[in-house]
Motif scaffolding. Structure first.
Motif, mmCIF file in Angstrom:
data_model
loop_
_atom_site.group_PDB
_atom_site.id
_atom_site.type_symbol
_atom_site.label_atom_id
_atom_site.label_comp_id
_atom_site.label_asym_id
_atom_site.label_seq_id
_atom_site.Cartn_x
_atom_site.Cartn_y
_atom_site.Cartn_z
ATOM 1 N N LEU A 14 6.807 -1.538 20.751
ATOM 2 C CA LEU A 14 8.072 -1.083 20.196
ATOM 3 C C LEU A 14 8.163 0.439 20.250
ATOM 4 C CD1 LEU A 14 8.144 -3.461 17.113
ATOM 5 C CD2 LEU A 14 9.732 -3.527 19.045
ATOM 6 N N VAL A 15 9.328 0.941 20.569
ATOM 7 C CA VAL A 15 9.529 2.394 20.622
ATOM 8 C C VAL A 15 9.246 3.018 19.263
ATOM 9 C CG1 VAL A 15 11.273 4.197 20.935
ATOM 10 C CG2 VAL A 15 11.166 2.274 22.543
ATOM 11 N N GLY A 16 9.626 2.321 18.191
ATOM 12 C CA GLY A 16 9.461 2.866 16.841
ATOM 13 C C GLY A 16 8.106 2.596 16.221
ATOM 14 N N ARG A 17 7.115 2.198 17.016
ATOM 15 C CA ARG A 17 5.800 1.889 16.463
ATOM 16 C C ARG A 17 5.131 3.146 15.916
ATOM 17 N NH1 ARG A 17 5.592 2.461 21.826
ATOM 18 N NH2 ARG A 17 3.904 3.685 22.756
ATOM 19 N N SER A 18 4.282 2.970 14.937
ATOM 20 C CA SER A 18 3.518 4.090 14.396
ATOM 21 C C SER A 18 2.436 4.496 15.394
ATOM 22 C CB SER A 18 2.871 3.695 13.065
ATOM 23 O OG SER A 18 2.009 4.721 12.615
ATOM 24 N N ARG A 19 2.285 5.815 15.585
ATOM 25 C CA ARG A 19 1.237 6.317 16.494
ATOM 26 C C ARG A 19 -0.068 6.585 15.751
ATOM 27 N NH1 ARG A 19 6.035 5.292 19.085
ATOM 28 N NH2 ARG A 19 6.043 6.132 21.207
ATOM 29 N N ARG A 20 -0.087 6.377 14.465
ATOM 30 C CA ARG A 20 -1.294 6.615 13.694
ATOM 31 C C ARG A 20 -2.246 5.426 13.801
ATOM 32 N NH1 ARG A 20 1.012 8.977 7.909
ATOM 33 N NH2 ARG A 20 2.014 10.863 8.756
ATOM 34 N N PRO A 21 -3.544 5.686 13.894
ATOM 35 C CA PRO A 21 -4.497 4.570 13.908
ATOM 36 C C PRO A 21 -4.395 3.761 12.622
ATOM 37 C CG PRO A 21 -5.555 6.636 14.574
ATOM 38 C CD PRO A 21 -4.210 7.005 14.052
ATOM 39 N N VAL A 22 -4.590 2.480 12.726
ATOM 40 C CA VAL A 22 -4.544 1.613 11.544
ATOM 41 C C VAL A 22 -5.775 1.873 10.690
ATOM 42 C CG1 VAL A 22 -4.532 -0.778 10.735
ATOM 43 C CG2 VAL A 22 -3.238 -0.144 12.784
ATOM 44 N N SER A 23 -5.555 2.166 9.416
ATOM 45 C CA SER A 23 -6.672 2.438 8.519
ATOM 46 C C SER A 23 -7.393 1.143 8.160
ATOM 47 C CB SER A 23 -6.163 3.111 7.233
ATOM 48 O OG SER A 23 -5.365 2.206 6.481
ATOM 49 N N ARG A 24 -8.647 1.277 7.740
ATOM 50 C CA ARG A 24 -9.410 0.097 7.323
ATOM 51 C C ARG A 24 -8.759 -0.567 6.119
ATOM 52 N NH1 ARG A 24 -15.877 1.646 7.638
ATOM 53 N NH2 ARG A 24 -15.954 2.050 9.903
ATOM 54 N N ARG A 25 -8.185 0.240 5.251
ATOM 55 C CA ARG A 25 -7.547 -0.315 4.058
ATOM 56 C C ARG A 25 -6.345 -1.180 4.429
ATOM 57 N NH1 ARG A 25 -4.296 2.894 -0.381
ATOM 58 N NH2 ARG A 25 -4.376 1.440 -2.141
ATOM 59 N N LEU A 26 -5.514 -0.660 5.351
ATOM 60 C CA LEU A 26 -4.347 -1.418 5.774
ATOM 61 C C LEU A 26 -4.761 -2.679 6.532
ATOM 62 C CD1 LEU A 26 -1.323 -1.820 6.189
ATOM 63 C CD2 LEU A 26 -1.435 -0.258 8.150
ATOM 64 N N MET A 27 -5.725 -2.558 7.426
ATOM 65 C CA MET A 27 -6.193 -3.715 8.169
ATOM 66 C C MET A 27 -6.752 -4.773 7.216
ATOM 67 S SD MET A 27 -6.637 -5.282 11.046
ATOM 68 C CE MET A 27 -6.544 -4.064 12.372
ATOM 69 N N GLY A 28 -7.524 -4.332 6.246
ATOM 70 C CA GLY A 28 -8.094 -5.276 5.290
ATOM 71 C C GLY A 28 -7.030 -6.004 4.493
ATOM 72 N N ALA A 29 -5.983 -5.271 4.087
ATOM 73 C CA ALA A 29 -4.903 -5.892 3.316
ATOM 74 C C ALA A 29 -4.159 -6.920 4.161
ATOM 75 C CB ALA A 29 -3.943 -4.818 2.811
ATOM 76 N N LEU A 86 0.797 -1.226 0.000
ATOM 77 C CA LEU A 86 0.000 0.000 0.000
ATOM 78 C C LEU A 86 0.832 1.279 0.000
ATOM 79 C CD1 LEU A 86 -2.872 -0.938 2.482
ATOM 80 C CD2 LEU A 86 -2.914 -0.964 -0.013
ATOM 81 N N SER A 87 1.966 1.256 0.713
ATOM 82 C CA SER A 87 2.736 2.484 0.878
ATOM 83 C C SER A 87 4.185 2.370 0.440
ATOM 84 C CB SER A 87 2.699 2.934 2.345
ATOM 85 O OG SER A 87 3.344 1.974 3.167
ATOM 86 N N GLY A 88 4.661 1.162 0.208
ATOM 87 C CA GLY A 88 6.058 0.989 -0.177
ATOM 88 C C GLY A 88 7.018 1.033 0.993
ATOM 89 N N GLY A 89 6.516 1.257 2.205
ATOM 90 C CA GLY A 89 7.351 1.281 3.411
ATOM 91 C C GLY A 89 6.693 0.460 4.493
ATOM 92 N N VAL A 90 7.412 0.255 5.586
ATOM 93 C CA VAL A 90 6.851 -0.565 6.672
ATOM 94 C C VAL A 90 7.093 0.121 8.012
ATOM 95 C CG1 VAL A 90 7.120 -2.735 5.430
ATOM 96 C CG2 VAL A 90 8.976 -1.924 6.890
ATOM 97 N N SER A 91 6.228 -0.208 8.972
ATOM 98 C CA SER A 91 6.365 0.252 10.344
ATOM 99 C C SER A 91 6.411 -0.978 11.233
ATOM 100 C CB SER A 91 5.181 1.139 10.729
ATOM 101 O OG SER A 91 5.192 1.451 12.105
ATOM 102 N N PRO A 92 7.283 -1.015 12.260
ATOM 103 C CA PRO A 92 7.357 -2.212 13.114
ATOM 104 C C PRO A 92 6.064 -2.402 13.904
ATOM 105 C CG PRO A 92 8.665 -0.425 14.052
ATOM 106 C CD PRO A 92 8.232 0.035 12.698
ATOM 107 N N ARG A 93 5.439 -3.564 13.728
ATOM 108 C CA ARG A 93 4.170 -3.841 14.397
ATOM 109 C C ARG A 93 4.199 -5.105 15.241
ATOM 110 N NH1 ARG A 93 0.329 -0.339 12.602
ATOM 111 N NH2 ARG A 93 0.814 0.756 10.662
ATOM 112 N N VAL A 94 5.106 -6.030 14.950
ATOM 113 C CA VAL A 94 5.286 -7.248 15.739
ATOM 114 C C VAL A 94 6.748 -7.310 16.145
ATOM 115 C CG1 VAL A 94 5.101 -9.759 15.802
ATOM 116 C CG2 VAL A 94 3.418 -8.418 14.526
ATOM 117 N N ALA A 95 7.006 -7.430 17.430
ATOM 118 C CA ALA A 95 8.371 -7.360 17.946
ATOM 119 C C ALA A 95 9.223 -8.517 17.433
ATOM 120 C CB ALA A 95 8.349 -7.375 19.469
ATOM 121 N N PRO A 96 10.519 -8.276 17.223
ATOM 122 C CA PRO A 96 11.425 -9.374 16.887
ATOM 123 C C PRO A 96 11.606 -10.293 18.077
ATOM 124 C CG PRO A 96 12.665 -7.361 17.297
ATOM 125 C CD PRO A 96 11.213 -6.980 17.321
ATOM 126 N N MET A 97 11.894 -11.559 17.815
ATOM 127 C CA MET A 97 12.024 -12.569 18.862
ATOM 128 C C MET A 97 13.445 -13.109 18.898
ATOM 129 S SD MET A 97 8.946 -12.773 20.197
ATOM 130 C CE MET A 97 7.369 -12.050 19.718
#
Length: 279
Positions: free
Chosen positions: A206-221, A147-158
């Protein structure tokens, strides 16, 4: 402590844990309490004073006391930072439950726990590790990339379980053992999985997590990617959960020690009944 920028927001983790303690213990806490008690039962030892660190320590402490090996349990929730402020050589055992995976300095945390143990004291800890929630991680990454060509950390590395044994040794613990329990859980869909993660207080910290609400489009994808790639024939989706268990002991002279090089009294070649050849 390491000089690297923090990866996890420990204060957020502590706040979520505090909210969880107000309600009934969830199924994850009850399951871990049973596993902890079973593992402790294999240790032929009684423990007078124990420290338990967990998001919901009350239920776990009650289960430990039922086993009869523990006399006194001091409980703590997850700390708001990497410094645990533990008294030195106070405890016969330290139990850490599903907390270490959000430390920015895991070796430092293990060192603090080892220092809090009396000689020959037991450290028994568990944490999420390995491929935990790899399906959800892949789905978020694929959705954002499309959708955006970039990524935001949403699930922590293990942490890989193969690293954990070395971390126990690095912390100065004797007889270190690390093993992995792998479970595949199933949900009606990815939305149900995400709701369960939130209910357990395990959402993105994660400290680097996005503070923006997840859009319906992103959630759906993300949900569609999950359904296409990680659904079973009946339509339910699967999620990997791997819990690493760590065992180590504060050093003591009574513990078994490795033999010095050259001290063996029998030759391996003789035992195998082969001719020994010098290189």
């Amino acid at each position: 402590m390491t000089g690297a920028p923090p990866l996890f927001d420990r204060a957020l983790s502590a706040a979520r844990a505090a909210r969880k303690r107000a309600g009934e213990p969830n199924i994850l806490t009850r399951t871990i309490a049973e596993e902890l008690a079973e593992r402790l039962a294999f240790v032929n030892r009684r423990f007078g004073r124990v420290l338990l660190i967990a998001a919901e320590p009350g239920a776990i402490a009650a289960r430990l006391k039922q086993g009869g090996q523990v006399t006194e349990v001091e409980t703590r929730g997850p700390s708001a930072g990497d410094h645990l402020e533990l008294p030195e050589t106070r405890y016969d055992a330290v139990f850490s439950v599903l907390d270490l995976q959000t430390f920015n300095d895991v070796p430092g945390a293990l060192i603090q726990m080892r220092r809090a143990l009396r000689p020959d004291g037991l450290l028994l800890a568990c944490l999420f590790a390995g491929d935990t929630l790899t399906e959800l991680r892949q789905s978020w990454l694929a959705a954002e990339a499309s959708l955006s060509g970039g990524v935001s950390p949403r699930v922590a590395p293990m942490i890989d379980v193969r690293e954990l044994g070395a971390l126990l040794q690095r912390a100065g613990l004797s007889l270190p053992v690390a093993d992995l329990d792998r479970t595949m859980v199933r949900h009606a869909d990815a939305i149900a999985l995400i709701h369960d993660i939130r209910a357990l207080g395990l959402s993105n910290n994660l400290v680097g997590r996005s503070r923006r609400p997840v859009s319906r489009r992103l959630m759906g994808a993300a949900v569609n990617h999950y359904q296409r790639n990680f659904a079973d024939p009946d339509g339910r989706v699967r999620a990997t959960v791997e819990v690493a268990w760590l065992t180590g002991w504060a050093p003591h002279e009574s513990q078994q020690q490795p033999l010095k090089p050259g001290s063996a009294r029998a030759r391996l070649a003789d035992a195998l009944r082969v001719e020994e050849k010098k290189l």
